[in-house]
Design an enzyme around this catalytic site. Structure first.
Site, PDB file in Angstrom:
ATOM      1  N   TYR A   1     -19.037 -27.819 -25.919  1.00 32.21           N
ATOM      2  CA  TYR A   1     -20.286 -27.748 -25.672  1.00 32.21           C
ATOM      3  C   TYR A   1     -21.221 -27.634 -25.087  1.00 32.21           C
ATOM      4  O   TYR A   1     -20.721 -28.891 -23.746  1.00 32.21           O
ATOM      5  CB  TYR A   1     -21.721 -28.990 -26.959  1.00 32.21           C
ATOM      6  CG  TYR A   1     -22.540 -28.708 -26.805  1.00 32.21           C
ATOM      7  CD1 TYR A   1     -23.542 -27.169 -27.621  1.00 32.21           C
ATOM      8  CD2 TYR A   1     -24.287 -28.959 -25.719  1.00 32.21           C
ATOM      9  CE1 TYR A   1     -24.430 -27.610 -28.064  1.00 32.21           C
ATOM     10  CE2 TYR A   1     -25.546 -28.771 -26.324  1.00 32.21           C
ATOM     11  CZ  TYR A   1     -25.435 -28.059 -27.310  1.00 32.21           C
ATOM     12  OH  TYR A   1     -26.375 -27.339 -27.572  1.00 32.21           O
TER      13      TYR A   1
ATOM     14  N   TYR B   1     -27.146 -19.099 -24.414  1.00 32.48           N
ATOM     15  CA  TYR B   1     -27.391 -20.443 -24.974  1.00 32.48           C
ATOM     16  C   TYR B   1     -27.815 -20.427 -26.844  1.00 32.48           C
ATOM     17  O   TYR B   1     -29.152 -20.280 -26.539  1.00 32.48           O
ATOM     18  CB  TYR B   1     -28.401 -21.231 -24.417  1.00 32.48           C
ATOM     19  CG  TYR B   1     -29.500 -23.220 -24.936  1.00 32.48           C
ATOM     20  CD1 TYR B   1     -27.648 -23.638 -24.770  1.00 32.48           C
ATOM     21  CD2 TYR B   1     -29.567 -22.460 -25.543  1.00 32.48           C
ATOM     22  CE1 TYR B   1     -28.294 -25.477 -25.528  1.00 32.48           C
ATOM     23  CE2 TYR B   1     -30.153 -23.847 -25.902  1.00 32.48           C
ATOM     24  CZ  TYR B   1     -29.370 -25.279 -26.223  1.00 32.48           C
ATOM     25  OH  TYR B   1     -29.646 -26.336 -26.508  1.00 32.48           O
TER      26      TYR B   1
END
Lengths: 318, 390
Positions: B293, B343
């Protein structure tokens, strides 16, 4: 103090009709109903679908009951401050204005409906000044509540519905700002203050008094920040406030650059401070060149207003 | 073998507060008192609790309750939607969690100041003071009000403690961008950057620069999960979930766990890592590629250490010399990551993880038998290891 002269002057108005009954300019018609339904988002076919409406117990199109007042509205009158009052209500308002009660705000409106209006009906309305309250102090200023009642009838004299409308005629507590006054600066944007609830309000109230507090468990003495209702060490819900000396050192820090936020005047330094009592707190570091701020820097707290909000701020210890 | 929930779980403790029209205290405190009472009733310690589940309509975050009551690490968290319909839903969650070993002791809770606070009879209204709004209010008045700012505060301390520099962070940005440059789906397709570009990019929240921050993207991702037996008969080569876990660390806040002795330790990541390696029987050495992440460059470094690819403080060296690019020891974010592809809150990484197992990534490494996929950092987190089916 009640305005005796005004009250004496307005007393005869109570019980009077505005004037002759107002007669609707147009009979109840499908076009106006449809426009109303479009504007209000009323999808009930009894108001616009003749075929569907015919199959209901109405036997045809009926007007939405809440549209009642629309039938007798006289249209927009161009603003003309010198126009003489055209009915008793306007005379009454002019009387209030003369005594300085220039403000008016509608406070509430109640309808009672007796029957549906059908296409072709013609509405008449008779409005009465029903009551005027004693003088009331309100957030807007002192004033009087004026209640009017309007009875709506159809062409056969049958009552269709009635409306009670209440307004406050008041003396504005602050004179309305002149739009043309050019030198009044717009309000400076403020920082976002903390909402104050059960678990944190006391801490901000202490800060308002100029005190930096740390929450202390009454049972085992453990300090905790940010405040929370139960001691994580012993599960007691009893706690007390302990003043902090406001001294400590920088544990970590950042310089806020982007995006700018109104009220904050970026760039600003924000530090996580190890208080000497052992708890940590997030707050601004001020009066210190950014390049001089470092982890381990000794700091001390003062409580100051930043962006309109009282906050703890830290400076390097001299 | 399929399992059912028959005889798999039991209720062993109950707790409650008094019921009143005006409790005089916060929703959070009510939750703490009821949870604490249930713990005592069961004869266990707060630290025994490792799972929490509540209603999505509850105003009190599980981790706020956990911090206040002294519950430590969590390996299971859930919220059930749709008001009162959730009442047995939370029991269902708890039963599944204990039956599968996702947690040992799950507390189901629900708190509300339903008369003195938000009355449902009032319908929907604003200005609610919740544990979450109070949480953020410890930071917002000072200006610390963006994800970049919260991560920057931890990053500053990490850099101080480990000697990591902004140039080291730049290496993550540049390596990740390389993968996006060859990915036609990436926002930054065919737009490489250099270390100098990174160092010249404007400061957002010092020490984080523009190229340390992820994109903001419109988009959506989804994936389908079924049993391995069914998967065999379907069109695609399955990506087998070898391990999957949640984790919340002791003294956890959402993005602002600033009150632990070491604010850079991020124990929640270790809790997740230990579970997925234990479930899968794999070790970091078995992982061929990773989707880490990457909302910010620095958190990639944190995860390389937390998931065991290098020791504490060594991530700055691990990312050098193409080591996290295709051909390196651990290709990371072969799609270009959230820094450079898109994103989508980590879900585009899940899809890339599946492509790596299928062998269909545009930046396919030579070997990708086991792929680690991780979730947000600084919050209660989660991760999985994907593998191939025999």
């Amino acid at each position: 103090m009640p305005n005796a002269a005004l009250e004496e002057a307005f007393a005869p108005f109570v019980g009077q009709d505005f004037g002759p009954p107002e007669i609707a300019r147009d009979p109840v018609n499908e076009a106006m109903i449809r426009q109303w339904c479009d504007a209000m988002g009323d999808a009930n076919p009894i108001h616009w679908d003749a075929e569907a409406a015919a199959k209901t117990h109405h036997g045809g199109i009926v007007a939405p009951p809440t549209m009642l007042q629309a039938w007798i509205l006289p249209g927009v009158r161009l603003a003309d401050p010198d126009r003489p009052p055209s009915d008793k209500q306007e005379e009454l308002h002019a009387l209030f204005n003369q005594h300085g009660y220039t403000g008016v705000v509608a406070t509430d409106c109640e309808f009672e409906f007796e029957r549906y209006l059908r296409v072709g009906d013609r509405v008449t309305a008779k409005a009465t000044i029903e009551s005027i309250s004693e003088e009331k102090a309100t957030a807007l200023g002192i004033g009087y509540f004026v209640v009017t009642r309007t009875r709506f009838e159809n062409q056969d004299g049958e009552l269709v519905g009635s409306m009670v409308f209440r307004v406050l005629k008041f003396k504005p507590s602050q004179p309305p700002q002149q739009a043309s006054s050019g030198d009044a600066a717009p309000a400076k944007p403020q920082r976002i203050p903390a909402p104050r609830g059960h678990d944190n309000g006391w801490w901000w109230e202490a800060l308002d008094r100029g005190e930096l507090m740390i929450q202390k468990c009454s049972q085992c003495g453990t300090l905790r920040h940010p405040p929370r209702p139960m001691c994580h060490a012993c599960r007691s819900v009893d706690w007390e406030e302990q003043p902090s000396a406001g001294t400590g050192s920088v544990h970590s820090y950042v310089i806020m650059h982007h995006p700018p936020v109104p009220g904050y005047d970026f760039p600003v330094a924000v530090a996580l401070v190890d208080l000497d009592e052992g708890t940590r707190i997030v707050a601004n570091v001020v009066d210190c060149p950014f390049e001089d701020i470092h982890i381990g820097m000794k700091v001390e707290c003062s409580i100051e207003e930043l962006g309109g909000v009282k906050l703890p701020v830290f400076r390097a210890t001299s | 073998m399929s399992i059912t929930l028959k005889d798999q779980a039991a209720i062993v403790g109950i707790g409650q507060t008094e019921f009143s029209k005006n409790s005089g205290r916060s929703d959070l405190q009510l939750a703490c008192e009821a949870v604490s009472a249930a713990i005592d009733d069961a004869g266990i310690e707060p630290s025994d609790v490792d799972g929490m589940t509540t209603f999505s309509m509850d105003l009190t975050d599980d981790i706020e309750v956990a911090r206040a009551v002294g519950i430590g690490s969590l390996t299971f968290q859930s919220q059930i939607p749709h008001g009162g319909g959730a009442a047995l839903g939370v029991l269902h969650q708890a039963a599944m969690a204990v039956a599968t070993g996702a947690a040992k002791y799950v507390v189901c809770y629900r708190d509300l100041n339903g008369r003195s606070g938000q009355r449902y009879s009032e319908g929907v209204s604003g200005d609610l003071i919740t544990s979450d709004s109070i949480h953020w209010s410890w930071y917002i008045p000072s200006g610390l009000m963006t994800p970049t700012s919260w991560v920057a505060l931890v990053t500053q301390r990490y850099m101080h403690d480990t000697g990591t520099t902004s140039a080291d962070l730049a290496q993550v940005a540049v390596s990740t961008r390389k993968h996006a440059v060859t990915n036609p789906n990436a926002i930054f397709y065919e737009r490489p950057i250099t270390l100098e570009d990174h160092q010249g990019s404007r400061m957002i929240v010092d020490p984080l620069r523009l190229y340390d921050c992820c994109l903001e993207t419109d988009g959506a991702c989804a994936c389908i999960v079924t049993t391995p037996e069914r998967a065999r008969d379907l069109a695609q080569k399955p990506a087998l979930i070898r391990g999957v876990a949640q984790g919340s660390g002791a003294d956890q806040e959402s993005m602002t766990s600033f009150y632990r002795d070491d604010i850079t330790a991020l124990p929640e990541l270790g809790i997740v890592a230990n579970q997925i390696y234990a479930q899968s029987g794999l070790t970091p050495d078995d992982i061929d590629a990773a989707i880490l992440y990457d909302a910010f460059t620095s958190i990639v470094l944190f995860q390389l250490e937390a998931y065991g690819f290098c020791k504490r403080g060594e991530a700055k060296d691990f990312v050098k010399n193409g080591n996290i690019e295709v051909g390196g020891r651990l290709p990371v974010n072969t799609h270009g990551g959230q820094l450079s592809e898109a994103y989508i809150h980590g879900m585009n990484g899940v899809n890339e993880g599946v492509r790596l197992i299928r062998g269909t990534s545009v930046n396919q490494p030579e070997k990708s038998d086991h792929v680690l996929v991780t979730a947000g950092v600084g919050v209660p987190s989660s991760a999985m290891i994907l593998g191939k089916m025999d």
